[in-house]
Design an enzyme around this catalytic site. Structure first.
Site, PDB file in Angstrom:
ATOM      1  N   ASP A  47     -17.520 -64.595  50.967  1.00  0.00           N
ATOM      2  CA  ASP A  47     -17.105 -65.577  49.923  1.00  0.00           C
ATOM      3  C   ASP A  47     -17.490 -64.492  48.420  1.00  0.00           C
ATOM      4  OD1 ASP A  47     -18.512 -68.505  48.712  1.00  0.00           O
ATOM      5  OD2 ASP A  47     -18.552 -67.146  47.250  1.00  0.00           O
ATOM      6  N   TYR A 166      -5.346 -78.006  39.050  1.00  0.00           N
ATOM      7  CA  TYR A 166      -6.167 -78.885  40.098  1.00  0.00           C
ATOM      8  C   TYR A 166      -5.334 -79.273  40.976  1.00  0.00           C
ATOM      9  CZ  TYR A 166      -9.757 -80.540  43.866  1.00  0.00           C
ATOM     10  OH  TYR A 166     -10.421 -80.133  44.791  1.00  0.00           O
ATOM     11  N   LYS A 170      -3.615 -78.126  45.303  1.00  0.00           N
ATOM     12  CA  LYS A 170      -4.114 -79.101  46.343  1.00  0.00           C
ATOM     13  C   LYS A 170      -2.356 -79.506  46.573  1.00  0.00           C
ATOM     14  CE  LYS A 170      -8.390 -78.277  46.305  1.00  0.00           C
ATOM     15  NZ  LYS A 170      -8.257 -77.557  46.643  1.00  0.00           N
ATOM     16  N   THR A 201     -21.019 -81.062  46.616  1.00  0.00           N
ATOM     17  CA  THR A 201     -21.341 -79.892  46.303  1.00  0.00           C
ATOM     18  C   THR A 201     -21.477 -79.487  44.722  1.00  0.00           C
ATOM     19  OG1 THR A 201     -18.428 -79.672  45.091  1.00  0.00           O
ATOM     20  CG2 THR A 201     -19.075 -80.002  48.317  1.00  0.00           C
TER      21      THR A 201
END
Length: 264
Positions: A47, A166, A170, A201
């Site tokens: 990360d 986005y 995807k 999240t």
């Protein structure tokens, strides 16, 4: 009967597997890394949030798992290559890759947002897949799980063209998944995508932090059939299944995990 039960459970174990989870400091990536370790895998968490990533790795080790942390900028090819190399250097091989990097706010300059979405959500996973497959071939096979989105199989709502990056990325990730699955099937490398719906999240926290807003979004605006938010571990469970031998005949599939949203 006990022998049958033990054999079935064994399919879901990952004791002999080394996994790299990119985007493992929080959310779905963290849940996946934790569940891999619980299933017996050795896990490299990667990360760009070094503090949170190291804490996550330390916690897995404290609970009896085997994990380490390495920094990665998921949108930069040299950094992704370095994370893969660090995994192999530390653990000797690589058999499982999860691409789960995400960002709540890309802080893009004017006119740059579309490109930044594509860099992080499509080019980044491509770099990881590209450089991981050679290691998987050397290991005798493997499993790649790309975290896509329901926005990758249907239109993604955006207020402008620039924000469509986005959904564009995807969709591309699902296409990459299917194409790589065909290309590497005979080399015992399976490639699948998980397409989450609305999951709690850090990226979606602005929608559920306030209880009334959370209820309205799920029950009235989206009308999610299960009438609740998903939890990261509910997605992580599917990722773990796909990475395990229990999914040995599944490849090239976008698996939707959305509480029934796309069933409408």
């Amino acid at each position: 009967m006990s022998e049958l039960v033990d054999a079935s459970r064994g399919l879901f174990r990952m004791d002999d597997k080394v996994a790299l989870v990119i985007g493992a400091a929080s959310g779905i990536g963290l849940a996946s890394a934790e569940m891999f370790a619980e299933a017996g895998a050795t896990v490299m968490l990667a990360d760009n949030d070094e503090a949170a990533g190291q804490v996550a790795a330390d916690d897995i080790n404290r609970r009896g798992g085997t994990a380490a942390f390495t920094f990665v900028d998921a949108s930069a090819e040299p950094s992704v290559v370095a994370a893969i190399a660090a995994t192999v250097a530390m653990f000797g091989r690589l058999q499982v890759l999860v691409n789960s990097a995400g960002a709540g706010d890309l802080h893009s300059a004017p006119g740059q947002a579309w490109h930044d979405f594509v860099d992080l959500y499509l080019k980044g996973p491509y770099y990881a897949c590209l450089h991981a497959v050679d290691e998987m071939v050397r290991a005798g096979g493997g499993s790649i799980v790309n975290i896509a989105s329901i926005g990758g199989i249907t239109g993604s709502v955006s207020s402008n063209v620039e924000g469509s990056g986005y959904g564009t990325a995807k969709h591309g990730l699902v296409g990459l998944t299917r194409t790589m699955a065909l290309a590497y099937a005979k080399q015992n490398i399976r490639v699948n995508a998980v397409c989450p719906g609305y999951v709690k999240t850090a990226i979606t926290s602005f929608l559920y932090a306030d209880p009334e807003t959370s209820r309205r979004v799920i029950s009235e605006d989206l009308r999610v059939p299960m009438d609740r938010w998903g939890e990261p571990r509910e997605v992580g469970a599917v990722v773990t299944f796909l990475a395990s031998d229990a999914a040995s005949f599944i490849t090239g599939q976008p698996i939707v995990v959305d509480g029934g949203f796309m069933a409408r």
